[in-house]
Design an enzyme around this catalytic site. Structure first.
Site, PDB file in Angstrom:
ATOM      1  N   TRP A 229     -16.780 -34.725  27.571  1.00  0.00           N
ATOM      2  CA  TRP A 229     -15.463 -34.091  27.440  1.00  0.00           C
ATOM      3  C   TRP A 229     -14.941 -34.235  26.016  1.00  0.00           C
ATOM      4  O   TRP A 229     -14.500 -33.258  25.399  1.00  0.00           O
ATOM      5  CB  TRP A 229     -14.464 -34.721  28.416  1.00  0.00           C
ATOM      6  N   TYR A 233     -14.323 -31.287  23.195  1.00  0.00           N
ATOM      7  CA  TYR A 233     -12.995 -31.081  22.621  1.00  0.00           C
ATOM      8  C   TYR A 233     -13.046 -31.139  21.099  1.00  0.00           C
ATOM      9  O   TYR A 233     -12.411 -30.331  20.413  1.00  0.00           O
ATOM     10  CB  TYR A 233     -12.016 -32.134  23.156  1.00  0.00           C
ATOM     11  N   ASP A 249     -12.420 -30.977  32.621  1.00  0.00           N
ATOM     12  CA  ASP A 249     -10.998 -31.138  32.334  1.00  0.00           C
ATOM     13  C   ASP A 249     -10.141 -30.813  33.559  1.00  0.00           C
ATOM     14  O   ASP A 249     -10.279 -29.750  34.171  1.00  0.00           O
ATOM     15  CB  ASP A 249     -10.606 -30.213  31.178  1.00  0.00           C
TER      16      ASP A 249
END
Length: 297
Positions: A229, A233, A249
């Site tokens: 994640w 990002y 997410d």
């Protein structure tokens, strides 16, 4: 704008949704470093070639107006280039819309905000720290931690302006810092920021463009404490890879919830195949919609 400041004009490809990108940055503004005032301007502290300064960005009819203070004229174009990435000035809204309107959930979101942009990063290392601080906590909690990080390890401005008081810490400021103690947070998260700082010091090209999204994710997940994640990002905002997608997410899954419930990360990944090569823009639309829905409850 600043008196006696260097001014620049950043053309943008219309339509351009200034309100949305300003709201995104305002909600995530780090105390002491950033501010988004009611007059619709965005301001922040910067460090360029060892000099500290301030900038403001405000919307125009077909451009963004930038004012720089404390920056030498010879560095103004470099600053403008970084701001073009932060404010996603060169995105092609038509191509993005054409790709995403085939999804029944995304179609009305794109129609409502045809000029929605994908916020980038002024400083990739800062964005990496933000992503780590945001692991498994709310946006508000993450910004609170970022403010404490700045207060503890940032460099104070010689001439503060309003609430803008510090420059964000550099990798050298954080590589040996006891971040977990200063921020009263899990030691593993503080260690991850130190590991990112060490990686940035060891490799000046850590945040350079990657050959592919997969290569970028591998680059960052090789750093201890950074999972998929966080890597996605960072790839989305710091490297500006338009197909990045943080699949697990919660906000994305919540935005796609239907009568049958929320999709699984695997179902989201399968659905997102149709969004390529603009999965990051799809995610931005879904995040904006999810924040509006949560606020309306």
């Amino acid at each position: 704008m600043f008196a006696g400041a260097i001014e620049r004009r950043l053309p943008v490809r219309p339509p351009y949704d200034w309100a949305a990108i300003r709201a995104f940055l305002a909600k995530r503004a780090i105390p002491g470093v950033e501010a988004a005032d009611p007059a619709a301007a965005y301001a922040r502290t910067i460090s360029i070639a060892g000099r500290h300064g301030l900038l403001t960005v405000a919307p125009g009819a077909d451009c963004l107006h930038v004012a720089l203070r404390g920056v030498e004229a010879g560095h103004a174009e470099a600053v403008a280039g970084r701001l073009r990435r932060l404010f996603d000035c060169d995105a092609d809204p038509g191509a993005i819309a054409a790709c995403l309107v085939g999804d029944p959930v995304l179609a009305p979101l794109v129609a409502a905000r045809p000029g929605l942009r994908l916020p980038g990063a002024w400083d990739p290392f800062e964005t990496g720290c933000r992503a780590i601080l945001g692991q498994q906590v709310s946006v508000a909690a993450a910004i609170g931690l970022a403010g404490k990080l700045v207060a503890a390890f940032g460099t104070p401005l010689a001439e503060p302006m309003g609430g803008l008081t510090h420059v964000f810490p550099t990798p050298a400021d954080l590589v040996e810092a006891d971040i977990a103690l200063a921020l009263n947070m899990p030691r593993a998260r503080g260690a991850a920021i130190r590991a990112l700082a060490a990686a940035a010091l060891a490799d000046p090209d850590l945040f350079a463009p990657a050959e592919s999204l997969e290569a970028a994710v591998l680059r960052f997940t090789a750093i201890r404490g950074i999972g998929p994640w966080t890597a996605q990002y960072i790839a989305m905002r710091a490297l500006k890879l338009p197909d990045a997608l943080p699949v697990g997410d919660v906000g994305l899954l919540r935005a796609l919830e239907s009568r049958t419930g929320r999709p699984s990360p695997a179902a989201l990944l399968a659905r997102a195949e149709a969004w390529r090569p603009f999965r990051a823009y799809a995610a931005q639309h879904l995040w904006v919609a999810d924040e509006a829905a949560v606020k309306a409850r």
